[in-house]
Design a protein around this motif. Structure first.
Motif, PDB file in Angstrom:
ATOM      1  N   SER A  68       0.804  -1.326   0.004  1.00  0.00           N
ATOM      2  CA  SER A  68       0.172   0.017  -0.093  1.00  0.00           C
ATOM      3  C   SER A  68       0.968   1.410  -0.031  1.00  0.00           C
ATOM      4  O   SER A  68       1.593   1.440   0.631  1.00  0.00           O
ATOM      5  CB  SER A  68      -1.000  -0.170   1.299  1.00  0.00           C
ATOM      6  N   ILE A  69       0.683   1.986  -0.956  1.00  0.00           N
ATOM      7  CA  ILE A  69       1.551   3.224  -0.952  1.00  0.00           C
ATOM      8  C   ILE A  69       1.083   4.333  -0.185  1.00  0.00           C
ATOM      9  O   ILE A  69       1.723   5.439   0.005  1.00  0.00           O
ATOM     10  CB  ILE A  69       1.498   3.911  -2.428  1.00  0.00           C
ATOM     11  N   SER A  70      -0.184   4.196   0.385  1.00  0.00           N
ATOM     12  CA  SER A  70      -0.640   5.214   1.306  1.00  0.00           C
ATOM     13  C   SER A  70       0.553   5.286   2.538  1.00  0.00           C
ATOM     14  O   SER A  70       0.470   6.312   3.366  1.00  0.00           O
ATOM     15  CB  SER A  70      -1.960   4.847   1.870  1.00  0.00           C
ATOM     16  N   SER A  71       1.107   4.081   2.997  1.00  0.00           N
ATOM     17  CA  SER A  71       2.145   4.037   4.035  1.00  0.00           C
ATOM     18  C   SER A  71       3.441   4.733   3.547  1.00  0.00           C
ATOM     19  O   SER A  71       4.540   4.554   4.150  1.00  0.00           O
ATOM     20  CB  SER A  71       2.343   2.867   4.333  1.00  0.00           C
ATOM     21  N   SER A  72       3.609   5.090   2.113  1.00  0.00           N
ATOM     22  CA  SER A  72       4.821   5.640   1.844  1.00  0.00           C
ATOM     23  C   SER A  72       4.775   7.214   1.996  1.00  0.00           C
ATOM     24  O   SER A  72       3.907   7.958   1.584  1.00  0.00           O
ATOM     25  CB  SER A  72       5.162   5.109   0.455  1.00  0.00           C
ATOM     26  N   ASN A  73       6.004   7.714   2.566  1.00  0.00           N
ATOM     27  CA  ASN A  73       6.026   9.286   2.770  1.00  0.00           C
ATOM     28  C   ASN A  73       6.876   9.857   1.546  1.00  0.00           C
ATOM     29  O   ASN A  73       7.061  11.124   1.515  1.00  0.00           O
ATOM     30  CB  ASN A  73       7.041   9.533   3.987  1.00  0.00           C
ATOM     31  N   TYR A  74       7.364   9.142   0.571  1.00  0.00           N
ATOM     32  CA  TYR A  74       8.019   9.614  -0.612  1.00  0.00           C
ATOM     33  C   TYR A  74       8.078   8.598  -1.596  1.00  0.00           C
ATOM     34  O   TYR A  74       8.255   7.608  -1.632  1.00  0.00           O
ATOM     35  CB  TYR A  74       9.583   9.844   0.013  1.00  0.00           C
ATOM     36  N   MET A  75       7.635   9.225  -2.718  1.00  0.00           N
ATOM     37  CA  MET A  75       7.608   8.499  -4.094  1.00  0.00           C
ATOM     38  C   MET A  75       8.257   9.494  -5.077  1.00  0.00           C
ATOM     39  O   MET A  75       7.877  10.615  -5.074  1.00  0.00           O
ATOM     40  CB  MET A  75       6.409   8.086  -4.405  1.00  0.00           C
ATOM     41  N   ALA A  76       8.835   8.957  -6.351  1.00  0.00           N
ATOM     42  CA  ALA A  76       9.605   9.892  -7.009  1.00  0.00           C
ATOM     43  C   ALA A  76       9.892   9.036  -8.468  1.00  0.00           C
ATOM     44  O   ALA A  76       9.991   7.682  -8.395  1.00  0.00           O
ATOM     45  CB  ALA A  76      10.938  10.313  -6.458  1.00  0.00           C
TER      46      ALA A  76
ATOM     47  N   HIS B  22       8.706  14.130  -7.615  1.00  0.00           N
ATOM     48  CA  HIS B  22       8.852  13.628  -6.407  1.00  0.00           C
ATOM     49  C   HIS B  22       7.333  13.936  -5.969  1.00  0.00           C
ATOM     50  O   HIS B  22       6.920  15.181  -5.961  1.00  0.00           O
ATOM     51  CB  HIS B  22      10.040  13.921  -5.477  1.00  0.00           C
ATOM     52  N   MET B  23       6.648  13.221  -4.830  1.00  0.00           N
ATOM     53  CA  MET B  23       5.668  13.540  -4.170  1.00  0.00           C
ATOM     54  C   MET B  23       6.045  12.957  -2.916  1.00  0.00           C
ATOM     55  O   MET B  23       6.356  11.928  -2.549  1.00  0.00           O
ATOM     56  CB  MET B  23       4.392  12.871  -4.848  1.00  0.00           C
ATOM     57  N   ILE B  24       5.654  13.880  -1.734  1.00  0.00           N
ATOM     58  CA  ILE B  24       5.804  13.337  -0.559  1.00  0.00           C
ATOM     59  C   ILE B  24       4.282  13.338   0.330  1.00  0.00           C
ATOM     60  O   ILE B  24       3.264  13.641  -0.539  1.00  0.00           O
ATOM     61  CB  ILE B  24       6.471  14.507   0.440  1.00  0.00           C
ATOM     62  N   SER B  25       4.549  12.654   1.438  1.00  0.00           N
ATOM     63  CA  SER B  25       3.031  12.574   1.989  1.00  0.00           C
ATOM     64  C   SER B  25       2.394  13.646   2.528  1.00  0.00           C
ATOM     65  O   SER B  25       3.069  14.707   2.465  1.00  0.00           O
ATOM     66  CB  SER B  25       3.230  11.887   3.428  1.00  0.00           C
ATOM     67  N   GLY B  26       1.030  14.112   2.093  1.00  0.00           N
ATOM     68  CA  GLY B  26       0.444  14.944   2.079  1.00  0.00           C
ATOM     69  C   GLY B  26      -0.012  15.687   0.597  1.00  0.00           C
ATOM     70  O   GLY B  26      -0.813  16.440   0.560  1.00  0.00           O
TER      71      GLY B  26
ATOM     72  N   TYR C 209      13.504   5.539 -17.300  1.00  0.00           N
ATOM     73  CA  TYR C 209      12.514   6.297 -16.217  1.00  0.00           C
ATOM     74  C   TYR C 209      12.463   5.081 -15.105  1.00  0.00           C
ATOM     75  O   TYR C 209      11.984   3.962 -15.391  1.00  0.00           O
ATOM     76  CB  TYR C 209      11.356   6.766 -16.684  1.00  0.00           C
ATOM     77  N   SER C 210      12.758   5.590 -13.817  1.00  0.00           N
ATOM     78  CA  SER C 210      12.784   4.634 -12.806  1.00  0.00           C
ATOM     79  C   SER C 210      11.823   5.032 -11.567  1.00  0.00           C
ATOM     80  O   SER C 210      11.911   6.369 -11.542  1.00  0.00           O
ATOM     81  CB  SER C 210      14.033   4.088 -12.181  1.00  0.00           C
ATOM     82  N   CYS C 211      10.959   4.099 -10.982  1.00  0.00           N
ATOM     83  CA  CYS C 211      10.387   4.949  -9.807  1.00  0.00           C
ATOM     84  C   CYS C 211      11.005   4.514  -8.457  1.00  0.00           C
ATOM     85  O   CYS C 211      11.750   3.403  -8.602  1.00  0.00           O
ATOM     86  CB  CYS C 211       8.941   4.676 -10.095  1.00  0.00           C
ATOM     87  N   THR C 212      10.796   5.155  -7.468  1.00  0.00           N
ATOM     88  CA  THR C 212      11.351   4.885  -6.215  1.00  0.00           C
ATOM     89  C   THR C 212      10.357   5.133  -5.090  1.00  0.00           C
ATOM     90  O   THR C 212       9.569   6.049  -5.415  1.00  0.00           O
ATOM     91  CB  THR C 212      12.761   5.342  -5.682  1.00  0.00           C
ATOM     92  N   ALA C 213      10.384   4.505  -4.052  1.00  0.00           N
ATOM     93  CA  ALA C 213       9.348   4.678  -3.107  1.00  0.00           C
ATOM     94  C   ALA C 213       9.971   4.370  -1.455  1.00  0.00           C
ATOM     95  O   ALA C 213      10.754   3.367  -1.635  1.00  0.00           O
ATOM     96  CB  ALA C 213       7.947   3.965  -3.122  1.00  0.00           C
ATOM     97  N   ARG C 214       9.722   5.188  -0.614  1.00  0.00           N
ATOM     98  CA  ARG C 214      10.199   5.086   0.570  1.00  0.00           C
ATOM     99  C   ARG C 214       9.390   4.500   1.632  1.00  0.00           C
ATOM    100  O   ARG C 214       8.379   5.176   1.812  1.00  0.00           O
ATOM    101  CB  ARG C 214      10.989   6.431   1.297  1.00  0.00           C
ATOM    102  N   PHE C 215       9.503   3.407   2.264  1.00  0.00           N
ATOM    103  CA  PHE C 215       8.662   2.841   3.381  1.00  0.00           C
ATOM    104  C   PHE C 215       9.397   2.745   4.546  1.00  0.00           C
ATOM    105  O   PHE C 215      10.536   2.000   4.484  1.00  0.00           O
ATOM    106  CB  PHE C 215       7.984   1.564   2.961  1.00  0.00           C
TER     107      PHE C 215
END
Length: 115
Positions: free
Chosen positions: A27-35, A50-54, A93-99
């Motif tokens: 669930s990406i709703s638990s990620s605070n950073y995606m880019a 990039h997109m941060i939580s909020g 192009y690559s995506c990354t997510a921080r959990f």
């Protein structure tokens, strides 16, 4: 472990559009950073958007006004809408997510813009 899978890349003419998708196994709703990052041949990997939580977003100067990052929490997917594409947008192009402080990366998708 989180798996990220990008899709949507391809060959497009200059001025065209593509939408990249990055599907997460968690669930990406638990990620605070995606880019989204990109890397052209012989060049370093650069941050595109990039997109941060909020929901706050940020963009590289080279893509401002042309690219839009968004997310669909119900589908656990992050998107990169790319309009008015230029040959210099050609890259992997690559995506990354921080959990929970751990970053994960997808395998990348090739975008090629012909002149």
């Amino acid at each position: 472990q989180v798996r990220l899978v990008e899709s949507g890349g391809g060959l497009v003419q200059a001025g065209g559009s593509l939408r990249l998708s990055c599907a997460a196994s968690r669930s990406i709703s638990s990620s605070n950073y995606m880019a989204w990052y990109r890397q052209a041949p012989g060049k370093r990997r650069d941050l595109v958007a990039h997109m941060i939580s909020g929901g706050s977003t940020g963009y590289a100067d080279s893509v401002k006004g042309r690219f839009t990052i968004s997310r669909d929490n119900a589908k656990n997917t992050v998107y990169l809408q790319m309009n008015s594409l230029k040959p210099e947008d050609t890259a992997i192009y690559s995506c990354t997510a921080r959990f929970a402080g751990q970053s994960y990366w997808g395998q990348g998708t090739q975008v090629t813009v012909s002149s």
